[in-house]
Design a protein around this motif. Structure first.
Motif, PDB file in Angstrom:
ATOM      1  N   GLY A 191     -70.975  37.305  57.266  1.00 34.10           N
ATOM      2  CA  GLY A 191     -70.981  38.862  57.705  1.00 34.10           C
ATOM      3  C   GLY A 191     -69.902  39.126  58.531  1.00 34.10           C
ATOM      4  N   GLY A 192     -69.718  40.364  58.711  1.00 40.14           N
ATOM      5  CA  GLY A 192     -68.612  40.899  59.684  1.00 40.14           C
ATOM      6  C   GLY A 192     -68.050  42.245  59.210  1.00 40.14           C
ATOM      7  N   ASP A 193     -67.138  42.710  60.117  1.00 43.36           N
ATOM      8  CA  ASP A 193     -66.530  44.000  59.786  1.00 43.36           C
ATOM      9  C   ASP A 193     -65.450  43.938  58.688  1.00 43.36           C
ATOM     10  N   GLY A 194     -65.262  44.927  57.844  1.00 46.44           N
ATOM     11  CA  GLY A 194     -64.335  44.727  56.849  1.00 46.44           C
ATOM     12  C   GLY A 194     -64.250  45.955  55.737  1.00 46.44           C
ATOM     13  N   GLU A 195     -63.688  46.094  54.882  1.00 45.60           N
ATOM     14  CA  GLU A 195     -63.274  47.172  53.880  1.00 45.60           C
ATOM     15  C   GLU A 195     -63.869  46.634  52.618  1.00 45.60           C
ATOM     16  N   ARG A 196     -64.321  47.477  52.046  1.00 46.06           N
ATOM     17  CA  ARG A 196     -64.725  47.212  50.700  1.00 46.06           C
ATOM     18  C   ARG A 196     -63.470  47.312  49.805  1.00 46.06           C
ATOM     19  N   LEU A 197     -63.192  46.667  48.903  1.00 38.04           N
ATOM     20  CA  LEU A 197     -62.170  46.229  47.968  1.00 38.04           C
ATOM     21  C   LEU A 197     -62.287  46.854  46.705  1.00 38.04           C
ATOM     22  N   GLY A 198     -63.457  46.613  46.222  1.00 36.47           N
ATOM     23  CA  GLY A 198     -63.725  47.003  44.725  1.00 36.47           C
ATOM     24  C   GLY A 198     -65.017  45.998  44.289  1.00 36.47           C
ATOM     25  N   THR A 199     -65.014  46.234  43.041  1.00 34.79           N
ATOM     26  CA  THR A 199     -66.045  45.322  42.281  1.00 34.79           C
ATOM     27  C   THR A 199     -65.669  44.655  41.086  1.00 34.79           C
ATOM     28  N   ALA A 200     -66.510  43.394  41.125  1.00 38.16           N
ATOM     29  CA  ALA A 200     -65.843  42.536  40.125  1.00 38.16           C
ATOM     30  C   ALA A 200     -66.994  42.487  39.070  1.00 38.16           C
ATOM     31  N   TYR A 201     -66.598  42.466  37.848  1.00 36.66           N
ATOM     32  CA  TYR A 201     -67.481  42.381  36.686  1.00 36.66           C
ATOM     33  C   TYR A 201     -67.383  40.981  35.788  1.00 36.66           C
ATOM     34  N   ARG A 202     -68.298  40.333  35.370  1.00 40.31           N
ATOM     35  CA  ARG A 202     -68.247  39.320  34.485  1.00 40.31           C
ATOM     36  C   ARG A 202     -68.608  39.709  33.018  1.00 40.31           C
ATOM     37  N   LEU A 203     -67.611  39.398  32.244  1.00 43.01           N
ATOM     38  CA  LEU A 203     -68.048  39.799  30.650  1.00 43.01           C
ATOM     39  C   LEU A 203     -68.687  38.833  30.010  1.00 43.01           C
ATOM     40  N   LYS A 204     -69.134  38.888  28.700  1.00 44.64           N
ATOM     41  CA  LYS A 204     -69.916  38.111  28.240  1.00 44.64           C
ATOM     42  C   LYS A 204     -69.059  36.803  27.809  1.00 44.64           C
ATOM     43  N   SER A 205     -67.714  37.349  27.814  1.00 43.20           N
ATOM     44  CA  SER A 205     -66.811  36.101  27.338  1.00 43.20           C
ATOM     45  C   SER A 205     -66.348  35.326  28.458  1.00 43.20           C
ATOM     46  N   GLY A 206     -66.839  35.677  29.731  1.00 46.11           N
ATOM     47  CA  GLY A 206     -66.578  34.793  30.827  1.00 46.11           C
ATOM     48  C   GLY A 206     -65.459  35.353  31.755  1.00 46.11           C
ATOM     49  N   GLU A 207     -64.857  36.306  31.162  1.00 52.50           N
ATOM     50  CA  GLU A 207     -63.532  36.839  31.834  1.00 52.50           C
ATOM     51  C   GLU A 207     -64.347  37.762  33.208  1.00 52.50           C
ATOM     52  N   VAL A 208     -63.524  37.725  34.137  1.00 47.11           N
ATOM     53  CA  VAL A 208     -63.911  38.556  35.314  1.00 47.11           C
ATOM     54  C   VAL A 208     -62.949  39.405  35.482  1.00 47.11           C
ATOM     55  N   ILE A 209     -63.495  40.752  35.682  1.00 45.79           N
ATOM     56  CA  ILE A 209     -62.802  42.009  35.725  1.00 45.79           C
ATOM     57  C   ILE A 209     -62.889  42.541  37.251  1.00 45.79           C
ATOM     58  N   TYR A 210     -61.681  42.758  37.941  1.00 51.66           N
ATOM     59  CA  TYR A 210     -61.602  43.425  39.064  1.00 51.66           C
ATOM     60  C   TYR A 210     -61.220  44.927  39.083  1.00 51.66           C
ATOM     61  N   VAL A 211     -62.258  45.675  39.701  1.00 55.03           N
ATOM     62  CA  VAL A 211     -62.068  47.157  39.567  1.00 55.03           C
ATOM     63  C   VAL A 211     -61.716  47.462  41.044  1.00 55.03           C
ATOM     64  N   PRO A 212     -60.591  47.910  41.450  1.00 55.41           N
ATOM     65  CA  PRO A 212     -60.427  48.235  42.697  1.00 55.41           C
ATOM     66  C   PRO A 212     -61.282  49.545  43.440  1.00 55.41           C
ATOM     67  N   GLU A 213     -61.390  49.454  44.627  1.00 53.76           N
ATOM     68  CA  GLU A 213     -62.308  50.850  44.836  1.00 53.76           C
ATOM     69  C   GLU A 213     -61.246  52.020  45.127  1.00 53.76           C
ATOM     70  N   ARG A 214     -61.584  53.214  44.754  1.00 54.42           N
ATOM     71  CA  ARG A 214     -60.577  54.433  44.935  1.00 54.42           C
ATOM     72  C   ARG A 214     -60.792  54.642  46.295  1.00 54.42           C
ATOM     73  N   LYS A 215     -59.869  55.004  47.147  1.00 51.32           N
ATOM     74  CA  LYS A 215     -59.755  55.676  48.317  1.00 51.32           C
ATOM     75  C   LYS A 215     -59.865  57.198  48.082  1.00 51.32           C
ATOM     76  N   ALA A 216     -60.739  57.673  49.034  1.00 51.77           N
ATOM     77  CA  ALA A 216     -61.079  59.309  48.859  1.00 51.77           C
ATOM     78  C   ALA A 216     -59.722  59.827  49.584  1.00 51.77           C
ATOM     79  N   PRO A 217     -59.309  61.105  48.956  1.00 54.89           N
ATOM     80  CA  PRO A 217     -58.216  61.513  49.499  1.00 54.89           C
ATOM     81  C   PRO A 217     -58.265  61.923  50.952  1.00 54.89           C
ATOM     82  N   GLY A 218     -57.090  61.825  51.830  1.00 55.73           N
ATOM     83  CA  GLY A 218     -57.240  61.882  53.173  1.00 55.73           C
ATOM     84  C   GLY A 218     -57.512  60.628  54.158  1.00 55.73           C
ATOM     85  N   LYS A 219     -57.918  59.728  53.363  1.00 56.96           N
ATOM     86  CA  LYS A 219     -58.389  58.400  54.192  1.00 56.96           C
ATOM     87  C   LYS A 219     -57.105  57.611  54.329  1.00 56.96           C
TER      88      LYS A 219
END
Length: 113
Positions: free
Chosen positions: A85-113
Motif C-alpha cells: 500500500g501507499g500513495d500513488g497514481e492510478r495508471l490504468g487497467t490491465a485485461y487478460r484475454l482468453k488467448s493469454g495476452e494481457v492488454i494495458y489500457v492507460p487511464e485517461r486524464k481529465a482535462p485540466g489536471k
C-alpha cells in the motif's frame, strides 16, 4: 630396410578409386571441423554480453517467476502474496484475454489536471 609387400599395394597406382579414399578422409576432417566451429559459435553466442532475454515461469500462478538475463547477469523476480500500500497514481487497467495476452489500457486524464 625392405618393406613387406601388402595385398592392397598391388595395383593401387592403377586403381582410380584409391584417390577417392583420400578425398573421403579430407571430407570427414572438414565436416568435423565445421561441426566444432558451429558448436563453439553457439556457446560463444549464448554467453556474449550483448544479449538480453526475459522468461516467465508458471505464469498466472502464485509461484510465478520472471527471469531476466542481460548478458552474464541473471535476475529473478518472484510474485509475493503480500499486498502493498501507499500513495500513488492510478495508471490504468490491465485485461487478460482468453488467448493469454494481457492488454494495458492507460487511464485517461481529465482535462485540466
Amino acid at each position: 630396410m625392405r618393406r613387406k609387400p601388402r595385398k592392397w599395394d598391388e595395383g593401387s597406382e592403377d586403381d582410380p578409386a584409391a584417390g577417392l579414399l583420400n578425398l573421403f578422409d579430407v571430407w570427414i576432417a572438414f565436416a568435423v571441423a565445421l561441426l566444432l566451429a558451429i558448436l563453439s559459435y553457439e556457446v560463444l553466442d549464448r554467453s556474449s554480453s550483448g544479449t538480453t532475454a526475459t522468461m516467465i515461469k508458471n505464469e498466472g500462478t502464485p509461484e510465478m517467476e520472471i527471469i531476466k538475463r542481460d548478458g552474464m547477469k541473471i535476475e529473478r523476480f518472484r510474485a509475493s502474496p503480500e499486498s502493498l500500500g501507499g500513495d500513488g497514481e492510478r495508471l490504468g487497467t490491465a485485461y487478460r484475454l482468453k488467448s493469454g495476452e494481457v492488454i494495458y489500457v492507460p487511464e485517461r486524464k481529465a482535462p485540466g489536471k
